[in-house]
Design an enzyme around this catalytic site. Structure first.
Site, PDB file in Angstrom:
ATOM      1  CB  CYS A 138     -28.933   6.192  14.120  1.00  0.00           C
ATOM      2  SG  CYS A 138     -29.987   7.611  13.774  1.00  0.00           S
ATOM      3  CB  CYS A 141     -32.523   6.616  15.527  1.00  0.00           C
ATOM      4  SG  CYS A 141     -31.920   6.896  13.869  1.00  0.00           S
ATOM      5  CG  ASP A 142     -31.331   4.217  18.552  1.00  0.00           C
ATOM      6  OD1 ASP A 142     -32.539   4.279  18.252  1.00  0.00           O
ATOM      7  OD2 ASP A 142     -30.529   3.423  18.026  1.00  0.00           O
TER       8      ASP A 142
END
Ligand code: NAP
Length: 346
Positions: A138, A141-142
């Protein structure tokens, strides 16, 4: 265990689940959505959604899911922010189905399965050990952890292009590694990726292995040229896997038919599964389209199928003789008050 029997339990909280909740709540069926720990499904992990009708300037995935959830709540949907762990599905028409959340049992006349799909794994050496230490599924997200770093994105679909374009805002360099020289992604997404200065493509290459660096995080991957079999090491700090999704049908397998890839099988153009009163929608069912809008559309279909089933199917009395929710109360002239699920909100 509560004595209550719901009209509808919806398992899952992506566009299919929340749309089913919207329709069944507007039909006064007071649905209960068992939405998982991380409600909102995969759209919670995306950035700009530009192809959901009604948002001409686009909307970010998490905001879209919040809107859908709020809209369902407005009409009386109940939410349980926890994970369904098992089901026990009745096989006679009018029977009561059970959905378990750990040791807690929830019962309903109809169940709409909308558990969606999860990120597919490459299943190569080092992937699992380095997951969370450089290997991620992701970018939304990261990506921020990879400022100024060398990264790759694996895959050739729209997800890979979207992840790569987003990641390139943070990373020093993004290499899209894809096993074929043609892309499955739409032309518009490939063209956008090609326009990004610090993004390049490496095809046709497969990833054979991930290895840690001296710091313990991801250090390099072994890439194999799919055409001539030659291998090479590519140093990197981050690898984002974007190779598609797997339907989350684990809890219903053995009770509901699934195909070779695990997608739930429904009857014809309906959302009916082989169990009476059990319907399925969204990415759990759909190999082909897998869009937020198609998932939402099938959630609507499942809600209507459930509503019509409740209208047309006589109930099988339960051992306790308890009525189902409001709809059934009208039909059954109940002798007592149905117990409501206490405090199942967030
Ligand atoms: P996808 O379209 O199924 O693409 C998966 C990609 O991963 C393919 O290129 C595939 O290669 C590759 N792949 C699969 N298994 C692999 C493996 N084991 N090793 C290496 N590569 C592998 O999946 P997606 O990109 O997640 O997209 C899913 C759906 O969502 C699509 O309908 C897409 O249009 C939609 N979507 C749309 C947007 C947007 O419009 N903004 C964004 C994201 C997703 P092959 O091509 O060789 O099979």
């Amino acid at each position: 265990m509560s004595d209550r029997i719901e009209n509808v339990i919806i398992v899952g909280s992506g566009p299919a689940g929340y749309t089913a909740a919207l329709y069944t709540s507007r039909a006064n069926l007071e649905p209960l959505v068992i939405e998982g720990f991380f409600w909102g499904g995969l759209l919670q992990q995306t950035t700009e959604v530009e192809n959901y009708p009604g948002f001409k300037d686009g909307i970010v995935g998490p905001a879209l899911m919040q809107e859908m959830r709020d809209q369902a709540e407005r009409f009386g949907t109940k939410f349980l922010t926890d994970q369904a762990t098992a089901v026990e599905l009745a096989d006679e028409p009018g029977g009561v189905h059970k959905v378990f959340v750990g040791d807690d049992e929830y019962r309903a006349r109809t169940v709409i399965l909308a558990m969606g799909a999860e990120h597919k794994k490459l299943e190569v050496r080092g992937e699992e050990e380095l997951s969370g230490r450089g290997v991620s599924y992701c970018a939304t997200c990261d990506a921020a952890f990879f400022k100024g770093k060398a990264t790759i994105v694996v895959g050739g679909g729209d997800s890979a292009m979207e992840e790569a374009i987003f990641l390139a805002k943070f990373a020093e360099k993004v290499t899209v590694v894809h096993r074929r020289s043609e892309f499955r992604a739409s032309k518009i997404m490939v063209d956008r990726a090609k326009d990004v200065a610090n993004l390049e493509f490496k095809t046709p290459f497969a990833i054979d292995e991930f290895h840690p660096g001296e710091h313990g995080g991801l250090g390099h991957a072994v890439l194999r040229n799919v055409e001539d079999g030659a291998t090479e090491e590519l140093p990197m700090d981050g690898a984002f896997i974007a190779i598609g999704h797997e339907p989350q049908s684990g809890i219903v397998r053995g009770q509901i038919d699934v195909d070779d890839e695990g997608y739930v099988i429904v009857q014809g153009r309906s959302t009916k599964t082989k169990r009476p009163g059990v319907f399925a929608a969204g990415d759990l069912v759909d190999h082909t389209y897998r869009q937020a809008i198609t998932a939402a559309g099938s959630g609507c279909q499942a809600a209507l199928d459930a509503e019509w089933y409740l209208r047309d199917t006589p109930e099988v009395p339960t051992p306790e003789g308890m009525p189902a929710g409001d709809l059934a109360e009208a039909q059954w002239a109940p002798t007592g008050e149905a117990t409501t699920i206490a405090d199942v909100g967030e």
